[in-house]
Design a protein around this motif. Sequence first.
Motif, short mmCIF file in Angstrom:
data_model
loop_
_atom_site.label_atom_id
_atom_site.label_comp_id
_atom_site.label_asym_id
_atom_site.label_seq_id
_atom_site.Cartn_x
_atom_site.Cartn_y
_atom_site.Cartn_z
N LYS A 69 38.84 9.13 -42.79
CA LYS A 69 37.46 8.66 -42.70
C LYS A 69 37.05 7.79 -43.88
O LYS A 69 35.87 7.51 -44.06
CB LYS A 69 36.52 9.87 -42.60
CG LYS A 69 36.76 10.74 -41.37
CD LYS A 69 35.79 11.91 -41.35
CE LYS A 69 36.03 12.78 -40.11
NZ LYS A 69 35.12 13.95 -40.08
N SER A 70 38.02 7.39 -44.67
CA SER A 70 37.68 6.69 -45.91
C SER A 70 37.59 5.18 -45.74
O SER A 70 38.10 4.42 -46.55
CB SER A 70 38.69 7.03 -47.00
OG SER A 70 40.01 6.74 -46.58
N ALA A 71 36.96 4.73 -44.65
CA ALA A 71 36.73 3.30 -44.47
C ALA A 71 35.74 2.82 -45.53
O ALA A 71 34.81 3.54 -45.92
CB ALA A 71 36.18 3.03 -43.07
N VAL A 72 35.95 1.61 -46.00
CA VAL A 72 35.10 1.05 -47.04
C VAL A 72 34.13 0.02 -46.47
O VAL A 72 32.98 -0.08 -46.91
CB VAL A 72 35.97 0.41 -48.15
CG1 VAL A 72 35.10 -0.24 -49.23
CG2 VAL A 72 36.89 1.46 -48.77
N PHE A 73 34.60 -0.74 -45.47
CA PHE A 73 33.78 -1.81 -44.90
C PHE A 73 33.49 -1.52 -43.42
O PHE A 73 34.27 -0.88 -42.74
CB PHE A 73 34.50 -3.16 -45.03
CG PHE A 73 34.93 -3.46 -46.44
CD1 PHE A 73 34.03 -3.93 -47.38
CD2 PHE A 73 36.25 -3.27 -46.83
CE1 PHE A 73 34.42 -4.20 -48.68
CE2 PHE A 73 36.66 -3.54 -48.12
CZ PHE A 73 35.74 -4.01 -49.05
N THR A 121 42.36 -0.04 -41.42
CA THR A 121 41.47 1.12 -41.37
C THR A 121 40.45 1.11 -42.51
O THR A 121 39.43 1.79 -42.44
CB THR A 121 42.26 2.44 -41.37
OG1 THR A 121 43.19 2.46 -42.46
CG2 THR A 121 43.02 2.61 -40.07
N LEU A 122 40.70 0.34 -43.57
CA LEU A 122 39.69 0.15 -44.61
C LEU A 122 38.44 -0.50 -44.04
O LEU A 122 37.33 -0.33 -44.55
CB LEU A 122 40.24 -0.74 -45.73
CG LEU A 122 41.03 -0.10 -46.87
CD1 LEU A 122 41.52 -1.18 -47.81
CD2 LEU A 122 40.20 0.91 -47.62
N PRO A 124 39.76 1.07 -35.57
CA PRO A 124 40.26 2.33 -34.99
C PRO A 124 41.73 2.58 -35.33
O PRO A 124 42.57 1.69 -35.16
CB PRO A 124 40.08 2.12 -33.48
CG PRO A 124 39.00 1.09 -33.37
CD PRO A 124 39.17 0.18 -34.55
N ALA A 125 42.02 3.78 -35.81
CA ALA A 125 43.36 4.09 -36.29
C ALA A 125 44.42 3.93 -35.21
O ALA A 125 45.50 3.41 -35.46
CB ALA A 125 43.39 5.51 -36.85
N HIS A 126 44.12 4.36 -33.97
CA HIS A 126 45.13 4.27 -32.90
C HIS A 126 45.44 2.82 -32.55
O HIS A 126 46.58 2.48 -32.25
CB HIS A 126 44.66 5.05 -31.66
CG HIS A 126 43.36 4.59 -31.09
ND1 HIS A 126 42.15 4.89 -31.67
CD2 HIS A 126 43.08 3.86 -29.98
CE1 HIS A 126 41.18 4.37 -30.96
NE2 HIS A 126 41.71 3.73 -29.93
N THR A 182 48.77 -2.06 -32.83
CA THR A 182 48.82 -3.48 -33.20
C THR A 182 49.85 -3.73 -34.28
O THR A 182 50.52 -4.77 -34.30
CB THR A 182 47.42 -3.96 -33.67
OG1 THR A 182 46.46 -3.66 -32.64
CG2 THR A 182 47.42 -5.45 -33.94
N ALA A 183 50.03 -2.75 -35.17
CA ALA A 183 51.03 -2.87 -36.23
C ALA A 183 52.44 -2.98 -35.65
O ALA A 183 53.31 -3.63 -36.24
CB ALA A 183 50.95 -1.67 -37.18
N ALA A 184 52.68 -2.34 -34.51
CA ALA A 184 53.99 -2.44 -33.86
C ALA A 184 54.27 -3.89 -33.47
O ALA A 184 55.40 -4.39 -33.64
CB ALA A 184 54.05 -1.54 -32.63
N ALA A 185 53.25 -4.57 -32.94
CA ALA A 185 53.41 -5.98 -32.57
C ALA A 185 53.55 -6.87 -33.80
O ALA A 185 54.33 -7.82 -33.83
CB ALA A 185 52.22 -6.44 -31.73
#
Length: 276
Positions: A138-142, A178-179, A183-185, A190-193
């Motif tokens: 939950k540590s999003a900054v922006f 995630t910063l 959404p984390a999922h 998207t990181a896989a692509a």
Amino acid sequence: MNIIEFITNNLSTFLALVATGAFAGILAGLLGVGGGIVIVPVLFFVFQGFGVSAESAMLVATATSLATIVPTSISSIRSHHKKGNVDFELLKRWAGFIFVGVLVGSWLVTRIDGSWLTVLFGVVATLSALNMLFRTGKSAVFATLPGNAGQTAMGTSIGFFSSMVGIGGGTISVPLLTLYSYPAHKAVGTAAAIGLLISLPGALTMLVLGSSPVDAPAGTYGLVNLVGFLCIVPLTVLFAPIGASVAAKLDAAKLKKIFAVVLLITGLRMLAHTIF
């Protein structure tokens, strides 16, 4: 020399590479971590165990890791796409910038001393471990992603640094996205692509433009060790479901903390390796 003679003459190296693939697959399934963050340090130390210098070992480990990410990322993309977790709009915006970053980063790998890559990997691994240990989900900054200039810098940096240390991009892109309350999922999917956008041009650049070190392990072309590639990929695919099965029975949060500690020690050890 046929393939049987080659394997027989290099049996210890072959077995070590097979073990690397199995180890990376289990950890990937167990913890959900990208293969590169595991494969690079393991190959770095394995190659040195067979008389390869630390500088050469790092160069070959980086390029070989990127090559192994190509087929595994394709499989991962298909899986995440079925769940609707690949953000193709983001990929369209970032693809060109990632590609430029990868070309510059992978070209630099073919030109610089491997000790610099060891330092860079040590820094990335250490920061990644600290992120796993101390940052909560939950540590999003922006609240939202930055504007065009900010996203250009993000995409280019992800491509540049990931290609230079042999990772697929998830290690950098997921925490970064995630910063910004992404959404984390979707960040993971998207990181896989992003991993494919990094690994394919990066590995090809190092294969074509890289010059094999004189002490490179057997089966190295350019900077890519094809024997390592052929050993690691099928074993990673085979053992990832086993790791996932074990993870379902264990505390995933505790496992991730343990891996983070191991990764922190690995990163610090690689940094110390270049200093002492």
